[in-house]
Design a protein around this motif. Sequence first.
Motif, PDB file in Angstrom:
ATOM      1  N   ASN A 109      73.929  36.933   4.504  1.00  0.00           N
ATOM      2  CA  ASN A 109      74.284  37.149   5.948  1.00  0.00           C
ATOM      3  C   ASN A 109      74.923  38.604   6.382  1.00  0.00           C
ATOM      4  OD1 ASN A 109      73.477  34.489   7.011  1.00  0.00           O
ATOM      5  ND2 ASN A 109      74.976  33.801   5.937  1.00  0.00           N
ATOM      6  N   ASN A 110      74.257  39.564   5.629  1.00  0.00           N
ATOM      7  CA  ASN A 110      74.687  40.509   5.658  1.00  0.00           C
ATOM      8  C   ASN A 110      73.889  41.754   6.146  1.00  0.00           C
ATOM      9  OD1 ASN A 110      76.751  43.085   5.228  1.00  0.00           O
ATOM     10  ND2 ASN A 110      75.811  43.546   3.109  1.00  0.00           N
ATOM     11  N   MET A 111      73.043  41.231   7.185  1.00  0.00           N
ATOM     12  CA  MET A 111      72.116  42.206   7.915  1.00  0.00           C
ATOM     13  C   MET A 111      72.475  42.059   9.461  1.00  0.00           C
ATOM     14  SD  MET A 111      68.659  40.892   6.047  1.00  0.00           S
ATOM     15  CE  MET A 111      67.589  41.984   7.077  1.00  0.00           C
ATOM     16  N   ALA A 112      72.795  43.296  10.168  1.00  0.00           N
ATOM     17  CA  ALA A 112      73.157  43.387  11.480  1.00  0.00           C
ATOM     18  C   ALA A 112      71.773  43.224  12.224  1.00  0.00           C
ATOM     19  CB  ALA A 112      73.754  44.636  11.574  1.00  0.00           C
ATOM     20  N   ILE A 113      70.609  43.432  11.936  1.00  0.00           N
ATOM     21  CA  ILE A 113      69.274  43.164  12.607  1.00  0.00           C
ATOM     22  C   ILE A 113      68.306  42.895  11.920  1.00  0.00           C
ATOM     23  CG2 ILE A 113      70.018  45.394  14.120  1.00  0.00           C
ATOM     24  CD1 ILE A 113      68.245  47.103  12.375  1.00  0.00           C
ATOM     25  N   ARG A 114      67.325  42.458  12.527  1.00  0.00           N
ATOM     26  CA  ARG A 114      66.215  42.036  11.934  1.00  0.00           C
ATOM     27  C   ARG A 114      65.177  42.971  11.134  1.00  0.00           C
ATOM     28  NH1 ARG A 114      66.072  36.713  14.010  1.00  0.00           N
ATOM     29  NH2 ARG A 114      67.079  36.649  15.958  1.00  0.00           N
ATOM     30  N   ILE A 115      64.498  42.736   9.937  1.00  0.00           N
ATOM     31  CA  ILE A 115      63.844  43.825   9.416  1.00  0.00           C
ATOM     32  C   ILE A 115      62.653  43.143   9.157  1.00  0.00           C
ATOM     33  CG2 ILE A 115      63.403  45.077   7.176  1.00  0.00           C
ATOM     34  CD1 ILE A 115      65.481  46.004   8.946  1.00  0.00           C
TER      35      ILE A 115
END
Length: 557
Positions: free
Chosen positions: A262-268
């Motif tokens: 859970n270390n992604m600020a935005i979607r990729i």
Amino acid sequence: MKYTQLIALSLTSVLSTFTSAQTTLITNINGYTINNDTVTRFAAIKFKDDTIAQIYQKNHQPINCNGCTVIDGKGKTMLPGLIDAHGHVLSYGESLMQADLTSAKSEKEAAETTLAYANKNKNLTWIKGRGWNQTQWSKNAFPTAASLDKLFPNKPVWLRRVDGHAGWANSKAMELAGITKQTKAPQGGEIIRDENGIATGIFIDNAMKLIEKNIAPLTLAEQKTILANAMNSLAAQGLTSVHDAGIDSKNLEAYLQMSGNNNMAIRINAMLYLPSPDWQQTLKYGTFSTDNDMLQFNSVKIQADGALGSRGAALIEDYSDQHGHRGLLLHTQEDFERYVKTAMKEGFQVNTHAIGDNANKIVLDYYEKNIANSKTQHLRHRVEHAQVLRLVDIPRFDALNVIASMQATHATSDKNMAGDRLGEDRIKGAYAWRKLLNANAIIAAGSDFPVESPNPFFGLHASITRQDKQNLPEGGWIKEEKMTREEALRSFTVDAAYSGHQEGIIGSLSKGKKADFIIIDNDFFTMPEQDIWQIKVLETWVNGKKVYAVDSNSDKI
């Protein structure tokens, strides 16, 4: 760790975070979204965990929200989270840690800026930078190793051009790479030489690999740190999702681990670069999306040609400002078709970089043939940039269900040199947003960061005005190609989501979709169009969580 294990780890970690329901209501907002092809206004939004429960179009509408966390929006404007359909996250993150040459107004200034950066980072083995643009300099000529050698006689220097399609090396870097008069440029590359056959220090497209193979690759831990910093920076600019245009298997592994933690600020939305190490094996793992939809992998990225500024874009006829030169095709036609066929066979969307009219024609030709053979029209294959088109090729986008993935700020950055490169006739099919829209093509907007700024409001402003941030030229450059405000917003929301097969979950704000939205300091639809580029993001929310706020120590808007 295998991808299947990484995916399982990601799903387990994500599921564990949603054990208790959290409902939030934001009231008193000036909201806009595009639903069913029309702009819808709303005054409040309620979401449970990561999913929108209700949109309220009027403030006085009774709202049942017992136990909700209620936030007063204070009349600020809310938009759906903006989507950049073409950026380079790792390169952007690296650019934040390298010499920034975008403001350099001369070769001398670029070299001195690099020296100032090096003096602050004395422990670096290689000095790297990005952003120089010789078309903005008075001499309008490529720089040379000589100017760097005066300042860096013993340490290798490698500086990428603003478009990423050319690099500038000093003599030490060329010495480490073994560059001599006998060194041949690889297929799809060019080594710029002087009248004596000596390399000047400029390497175009595939020739850049001759230098870069000597630079130690990033470790997985370094990649994750750089990606996290980049995603936080992108969230601060109003982006909630990015299509990462050209990753490798190691980059994908980094994203998977970050998603699992859970270390992604935005979607990729990740595109695998073809060819890259282990690309065929990676495709065989198949497409996937993590449970929280923070990471999606269902597409590939291929490069057909170079860029216009470095004269690497492949043209059918000679460059208007360089007789006998028509640019570069980066792959043999046999290799290019093999990449396209393999990806389509494995069920992947194919997204191909094409800037020159010859590259665009070739890509559309091979798409037409291979889409029919593979029966993959439903995959919505894309042309990345679609920058210079023959007029007869424009209707082919709709006919083939191919999306034009374009970057508005390329037009406002290129306007001072594009006419020189292309001449009066070819420019009619260049940056041709209106002609494409009139031909029922779908345009997915992006920025191509770090080539351009990732700030989406720069792109929205350029789409609407066809002007730079000084609002020049008056009336707009080739003003008949302008978009309306609604069309521009669509290109950064609904249509960008559609181009990534994610229109069912993001791109607009409605019941059942993800709670991805931004709050900004001005009204996009009523403010003067010349000021749109100055819009500031106050808050960014992804999956129902606030990932950025102007005042990070406060929940106030």
